[in-house]
Design an enzyme around this catalytic site. Structure first.
Site, PDB file in Angstrom:
ATOM      1  N   ASP A 185       0.972  -1.109   0.048  1.00 54.30           N
ATOM      2  CA  ASP A 185       0.024  -0.200  -0.114  1.00 54.30           C
ATOM      3  C   ASP A 185       1.063   1.302  -0.030  1.00 54.30           C
ATOM      4  O   ASP A 185       1.362   1.700   1.247  1.00 54.30           O
ATOM      5  CB  ASP A 185      -0.860   0.167   1.325  1.00 54.30           C
ATOM      6  CG  ASP A 185      -1.633   1.170   1.318  1.00 54.30           C
ATOM      7  OD1 ASP A 185      -2.250   1.891   0.135  1.00 54.30           O
ATOM      8  OD2 ASP A 185      -2.473   1.675   2.357  1.00 54.30           O
ATOM      9  N   GLU A 223      -1.443  -1.417  -4.687  1.00 54.34           N
ATOM     10  CA  GLU A 223      -2.840  -0.777  -4.931  1.00 54.34           C
ATOM     11  C   GLU A 223      -2.415   0.402  -5.903  1.00 54.34           C
ATOM     12  O   GLU A 223      -1.560   1.007  -5.988  1.00 54.34           O
ATOM     13  CB  GLU A 223      -3.211   0.030  -3.588  1.00 54.34           C
ATOM     14  CG  GLU A 223      -4.472   0.508  -3.864  1.00 54.34           C
ATOM     15  CD  GLU A 223      -4.959   0.865  -2.406  1.00 54.34           C
ATOM     16  OE1 GLU A 223      -5.902   0.105  -1.749  1.00 54.34           O
ATOM     17  OE2 GLU A 223      -4.462   2.073  -1.885  1.00 54.34           O
ATOM     18  N   ASP A 260      -2.634   0.988   6.953  1.00 54.17           N
ATOM     19  CA  ASP A 260      -1.812   0.855   5.715  1.00 54.17           C
ATOM     20  C   ASP A 260      -1.157  -0.824   5.645  1.00 54.17           C
ATOM     21  O   ASP A 260      -1.098  -1.345   4.506  1.00 54.17           O
ATOM     22  CB  ASP A 260      -0.545   1.656   5.910  1.00 54.17           C
ATOM     23  CG  ASP A 260      -0.875   3.111   6.127  1.00 54.17           C
ATOM     24  OD1 ASP A 260      -1.012   3.905   4.922  1.00 54.17           O
ATOM     25  OD2 ASP A 260      -1.258   3.485   7.127  1.00 54.17           O
TER      26      ASP A 260
END
Length: 163
Positions: free
Chosen positions: A10, A70, A143
């Site tokens: 992330d 992501e 996260d």
């Protein structure tokens, strides 16, 4: 092939969540996960260098076969989106340097995969990460949980028989 090691990332400039999972015969297990932070007081080039060094350490330590990242989405703060994009670029560069394939997933796909609802809240995603990986608690901060969710999404989305 019945086994795959996946690194979920992330990306962010202030906090970069990461998680390593193994998929073997349809089962997923957590190997390691954490969140790397850079200080706001550090100038941007040095923060990017810190991310680069941390990504190299993770890749050298855990030797994943694939990195799931992501996809960026633009929020209201365009300046922040550009800076996060730079951090994401460092992550992708590191994957290329280590000759690791990259898969990209939108937040919508991740939420749909784990929760079955594209507008799921972070807590719902975290609960599914916890349940899927049989963890005693939801990984924190968000996260880290998000990085594991991205890795799980790849594990569920990728057809291992094509390897």
């Amino acid at each position: 092939m019945n086994y795959m090691r996946i690194l979920g990332v992330d990306p962010g400039i202030g906090r970069l969540g990461w998680g390593i999972i193994d998929k073997e015969k349809g089962n997923v297990t957590a190997v390691a996960f954490d969140c790397f932070e850079t200080a706001k007081t550090t100038e941007l080039p040095k923060r990017l260098e810190q991310i680069y060094r941390e990504m190299k350490r993770i890749l050298a330590t855990y030797s994943p076969e694939i990195m799931a990242v992501e996809d960026l989405f633009f929020n209201k703060n365009v300046k922040t989106a550009f800076i996060v994009g730079q951090a994401r670029g460092v992550v992708l560069l590191t994957a290329a340097e280590y000759n690791i394939s990259v898969a990209v997933y939108t937040p919508l796909v991740v939420k749909n995969t784990l929760v079955g609802y594209g507008r799921a809240e972070k807590r719902q995603v975290g609960k599914m990460v916890q349940a899927t990986l049989h963890l005693t608690k939801i990984p924190s901060p968000d996260d880290t949980s998000d990085a594991l969710a991205i890795a799980i999404t790849h594990a569920y989305s990728h057809n291992l028989s094509s390897l």
